[in-house]
Write an enzyme that holds these catalytic residues in place. Structure first.
Site: not given
Length: 331
Positions: A105, A132, A135, A228, A268, A296
């Site tokens: 990450r 991402h 996700q 988001d 998310c 996830r």
């Protein structure tokens, strides 16, 4: 050939479906696949590297590696030589001799690309400034659970459309054959190169792409509505200006009235109630964000197992409801 997952289109439509099928099977039988538990040879290690803070990514990957029979080696920011005393390429060459998968990450997508180019074990993008993709696997699994399918559904994403989530919604959504609509203000729309890549993939899968500044155009009849945070890490000083800029793109009850009656809502997380999403929506009956967060774990476990098998480093058993095979010719 070692398979990596750096961007959503690293999986073809068929491969994406295989990963989602496997995720659904692992959600039903959590310990059915153990690619990191080598019979008679102990447990394999997965390096999970964090340059950014994390809750869901850290917990889901650490838990997922353990569920898959492995040992998660979590490396926080500043806890290794990576990026300041040692190059990405040199780090990759060291890690590949000690671990079975590298999860990172980070900030720059170019770092992930350099890591993968120098690694003989799978490298997974656990979030970058550009994408991402992990996700989105969880999001697609959640949509499929609640809608029964992906192809042909319409997904509307509202808000900051120049960020990694908008990019991944475009690429992963059209890979699944969905009609993806992205709405944001002028100056905060996706990179044209990402839009072009999504359109090219949509031509292959039957999906479609719409980029608009009109939230109503994106929302009209949508089956899935996603948003988001408007203020991502590093943008705190811009908070007041961004809240004013994006206020017409909030996912609130008025917005949901424009979507399909049975539309579901994704976020998310972390979420900021009263900004990008209202409390009555995220905590209401159309919200599936807690399923999305749990997924996830299942989606990333499936991804890791699939990549290990596709790279010739493990085998996948036949599981009820999971499509056979992890071969493929994706990047």
């Amino acid at each position: 050939m070692t398979r990596h997952f750096l961007v959503d289109t690293d999986l073809t439509q068929a491969e994406q479906a295989q990963v989602l099928d496997l995720a659904a099977a692992l959600k039903q039988d959590r310990y059915a696949v153990q690619p990191y538990a080598a019979p008679g040879a102990g447990r394999k290690t997965v390096a999970v590297i964090f340059d950014k803070t994390s809750t869901r990514t850290r917990v889901s990957f650490a838990t997922g590696v353990a569920d898959l029979g492995g040992v998660p080696l979590v490396i926080g920011a500043g806890e290794s030589q990576l990026g300041h005393k040692e190059s990405v390429a040199d780090t990759a060459k060291v890690l590949e001799r000690m671990v079975s998968t590298i999860v990172w990450r980070t900030y720059a997508q170019s770092g992930l690309e350099e890591m993968a180019a120098n690694s003989s074990v799978p490298v997974i993008n656990a979030l970058s400034d550009d994408y991402h993709p992990c996700q989105l696997l969880a999001d697609l699994l959640t949509i499929r659970e609640h809608k029964g399918r992906l192809a042909g559904l319409t997904l509307a994403y509202l808000g900051d459309s120049a960020n990694n989530m908008a990019n991944s919604y475009l690429l992963a959504g059209v890979t699944a054959g969905m009609n993806v609509r992205v709405a944001g203000p002028v100056g905060f729309l996706p990179d044209p190169a990402v839009v072009d890549a999504a359109a090219a993939r949509a031509d292959e899968t039957g999906g479609s792409v719409m980029i608009t500044t009109d939230p109503a155009e994106a929302l009209a009849g949508a089956d899935v509505v996603a948003t988001d945070t408007w203020v991502s890490m590093g943008q705190e000083e811009e908070k007041a200006a961004r809240l004013e800029l994006f206020r017409d793109y909030a996912v609130d009850s008025a917005a949901m009235e424009q979507a399909a009656d049975d539309a579901i809502v994704l976020h998310c997380l972390p979420a900021y109630r009263g900004y990008e999403i209202s409390a009555d929506v995220i905590d209401g009956p159309q919200s599936v964000v807690w399923d999305e967060a749990e997924n996830r774990l299942h989606a990333q476990k499936a991804l890791m197992a699939w990549l290990m098998a596709a790279s010739g480093l493990a085998e996948l058993p036949s599981l009820p409801g999971a499509a056979a095979g992890a071969e493929g010719t994706g990047a």
